[in-house]
Design a protein around this motif. Structure first.
Motif, PDB file in Angstrom:
ATOM      1  N   ARG A   1       3.745  -3.392  -4.170  1.00 56.17           N
ATOM      2  CA  ARG A   1       5.047  -4.010  -3.884  1.00 56.17           C
ATOM      3  C   ARG A   1       5.287  -5.227  -4.770  1.00 56.17           C
ATOM      4  O   ARG A   1       6.392  -5.450  -5.270  1.00 56.17           O
ATOM      5  CB  ARG A   1       5.119  -4.404  -2.406  1.00 56.17           C
ATOM      6  N   ARG A   2       4.249  -6.034  -4.953  1.00 62.97           N
ATOM      7  CA  ARG A   2       4.388  -7.237  -5.780  1.00 62.97           C
ATOM      8  C   ARG A   2       4.780  -6.869  -7.208  1.00 62.97           C
ATOM      9  O   ARG A   2       5.643  -7.518  -7.815  1.00 62.97           O
ATOM     10  CB  ARG A   2       3.075  -8.013  -5.761  1.00 62.97           C
ATOM     11  N   LYS A   3       4.172  -5.830  -7.752  1.00 62.89           N
ATOM     12  CA  LYS A   3       4.465  -5.428  -9.120  1.00 62.89           C
ATOM     13  C   LYS A   3       5.866  -4.829  -9.235  1.00 62.89           C
ATOM     14  O   LYS A   3       6.559  -5.025 -10.244  1.00 62.89           O
ATOM     15  CB  LYS A   3       3.400  -4.447  -9.611  1.00 62.89           C
ATOM     16  N   ILE A   4       6.291  -4.095  -8.212  1.00 62.66           N
ATOM     17  CA  ILE A   4       7.662  -3.563  -8.210  1.00 62.66           C
ATOM     18  C   ILE A   4       8.669  -4.699  -8.054  1.00 62.66           C
ATOM     19  O   ILE A   4       9.684  -4.752  -8.746  1.00 62.66           O
ATOM     20  CB  ILE A   4       7.832  -2.518  -7.093  1.00 62.66           C
ATOM     21  N   HIS A   5       8.369  -5.641  -7.157  1.00 60.83           N
ATOM     22  CA  HIS A   5       9.300  -6.748  -6.900  1.00 60.83           C
ATOM     23  C   HIS A   5       9.412  -7.688  -8.095  1.00 60.83           C
ATOM     24  O   HIS A   5      10.378  -8.453  -8.185  1.00 60.83           O
ATOM     25  CB  HIS A   5       8.851  -7.530  -5.663  1.00 60.83           C
TER      26      HIS A   5
ATOM     27  N   TRP B   1      14.175  -3.798  -5.036  1.00 60.65           N
ATOM     28  CA  TRP B   1      14.015  -2.524  -4.344  1.00 60.65           C
ATOM     29  C   TRP B   1      12.590  -2.343  -3.856  1.00 60.65           C
ATOM     30  O   TRP B   1      11.624  -2.678  -4.556  1.00 60.65           O
ATOM     31  CB  TRP B   1      14.393  -1.403  -5.300  1.00 60.65           C
ATOM     32  N   ASP B   2      12.422  -1.830  -2.625  1.00 55.23           N
ATOM     33  CA  ASP B   2      11.091  -1.571  -2.061  1.00 55.23           C
ATOM     34  C   ASP B   2      11.035  -0.119  -1.612  1.00 55.23           C
ATOM     35  O   ASP B   2      11.656   0.258  -0.624  1.00 55.23           O
ATOM     36  CB  ASP B   2      10.822  -2.486  -0.876  1.00 55.23           C
ATOM     37  N   PRO B   3      10.303   0.735  -2.330  1.00 58.92           N
ATOM     38  CA  PRO B   3      10.277   2.156  -1.988  1.00 58.92           C
ATOM     39  C   PRO B   3       9.298   2.520  -0.879  1.00 58.92           C
ATOM     40  O   PRO B   3       9.248   3.669  -0.459  1.00 58.92           O
ATOM     41  CB  PRO B   3       9.839   2.806  -3.306  1.00 58.92           C
ATOM     42  N   ILE B   4       8.516   1.565  -0.414  1.00 57.03           N
ATOM     43  CA  ILE B   4       7.484   1.863   0.576  1.00 57.03           C
ATOM     44  C   ILE B   4       7.881   1.281   1.936  1.00 57.03           C
ATOM     45  O   ILE B   4       8.122   0.081   2.063  1.00 57.03           O
ATOM     46  CB  ILE B   4       6.117   1.305   0.145  1.00 57.03           C
ATOM     47  N   ARG B   5       7.965   2.157   2.928  1.00 59.99           N
ATOM     48  CA  ARG B   5       8.305   1.715   4.288  1.00 59.99           C
ATOM     49  C   ARG B   5       7.046   1.600   5.127  1.00 59.99           C
ATOM     50  O   ARG B   5       6.236   2.521   5.190  1.00 59.99           O
ATOM     51  CB  ARG B   5       9.266   2.720   4.951  1.00 59.99           C
ATOM     52  N   SER B   6       6.882   0.448   5.774  1.00 56.61           N
ATOM     53  CA  SER B   6       5.758   0.243   6.692  1.00 56.61           C
ATOM     54  C   SER B   6       6.153   0.742   8.078  1.00 56.61           C
ATOM     55  O   SER B   6       7.242   0.419   8.567  1.00 56.61           O
ATOM     56  CB  SER B   6       5.387  -1.241   6.773  1.00 56.61           C
ATOM     57  N   VAL B   7       5.300   1.525   8.702  1.00 61.78           N
ATOM     58  CA  VAL B   7       5.522   2.009  10.064  1.00 61.78           C
ATOM     59  C   VAL B   7       4.514   1.298  10.958  1.00 61.78           C
ATOM     60  O   VAL B   7       3.310   1.557  10.868  1.00 61.78           O
ATOM     61  CB  VAL B   7       5.365   3.536  10.157  1.00 61.78           C
ATOM     62  N   TYR B   8       5.006   0.393  11.768  1.00 60.54           N
ATOM     63  CA  TYR B   8       4.135  -0.490  12.551  1.00 60.54           C
ATOM     64  C   TYR B   8       3.120   0.302  13.374  1.00 60.54           C
ATOM     65  O   TYR B   8       3.475   1.227  14.104  1.00 60.54           O
ATOM     66  CB  TYR B   8       4.975  -1.362  13.486  1.00 60.54           C
ATOM     67  N   GLY B   9       1.858  -0.073  13.227  1.00 57.04           N
ATOM     68  CA  GLY B   9       0.806   0.553  14.010  1.00 57.04           C
ATOM     69  C   GLY B   9       0.390   1.922  13.523  1.00 57.04           C
ATOM     70  O   GLY B   9      -0.497   2.534  14.101  1.00 57.04           O
TER      71      GLY B   9
END
Length: 225
Positions: free
Chosen positions: A201-205, A210-218
């Motif tokens: 994410r840091r390298k994309i940002h 744009w953030d192509p990766i969605r975190s799904v909690y838990g």
């Protein structure tokens, strides 16, 4: 989004009607079923474009419906459940659902998930490239570029991003990502995944918001490119 037919299989009638109204306001046609008894037959007969399927249903449960549909159809499925722990269990069962949503959810978020899943369906292949930001993953060269610029990913970061991007929208647990991205790497552990995701994410940002990766909690992560 016109000419799209959605089937909602949900025994909480009030919730199903709210979701139906949101989808209709977005231009979609919506049909409701309050039990799972005739869900498979309805899908096969009417050829819906996407199914919103609750896990716990009277008659036939969502688990069984999803399994039967995957044997006979590739219709997109978004599964819903009241417990986040169930999502982790469903992931382990490899049901083939396209997305998972935990209740209580925002109807607006669910509509956004529906649109995202439907947008992904026509595309395929191993390499991933988005028209908006042009993220390209080249497995042969072990290279990921954004707008033509190299992201300078490490080998492990590339393996992880490529594993996610190969199945857009699919939610993966950390254990699943370990098996997919690092099958022979004994130095990578489940929580190491989080560190690699942060680095990606840091390298994309550094090049775009744009953030192509969605975190799904838990649970884990999904690629939303």
């Amino acid at each position: 989004m016109t000419n799209v037919r959605i089937l909602i299989v949900e025994d909480e009638i009030a919730l199903a009607e709210v979701v139906r109204d949101y989808l209709r306001s977005d231009g979609m046609e919506v049909e409701l079923l309050s039990t799972g008894t005739h869900a498979v037959e309805t899908v096969l007969a009417k050829r819906h474009d996407l199914i919103i399927l609750d896990l716990m249903l009277p008659g036939v449960d969502g688990l069984t419906i999803c399994r039967e549909l995957r044997q006979r159809s590739d219709v997109p499925i978004i599964m819903t459940t009241a417990r986040v722990e169930e999502i982790d269990r469903l992931l382990g069962l490899e049901l083939g659902a396209d997305d998972y949503v935990c209740k209580p959810y925002s109807p607006r978020e669910l509509v956004a998930r529906v649109r995202a899943v439907l947008r992904r369906r026509p595309s395929g292949g191993q390499a991933t490239e988005t028209e908006a930001v042009r993220l390209h993953i080249d497995p042969e060269k072990w290279r990921a570029t954004l707008d033509g610029a190299d992201l300078d990913l490490t080998r492990r970061e590339f393996s992880l991003l490529a594993a996610l991007a190969a199945r857009p929208g699919r939610v993966f647990s950390r254990d699943q990502l370990l098996s997919l991205a690092f099958p022979d790497d004994t130095e990578v552990f489940d929580r190491t995944i989080d560190s690699h995701i942060r680095n990606i994410r840091r390298k994309i940002h550094s090049k775009t918001d744009w953030d192509p990766i969605r975190s799904v909690y838990g649970v884990g992560y999904a690629y939303e490119g």
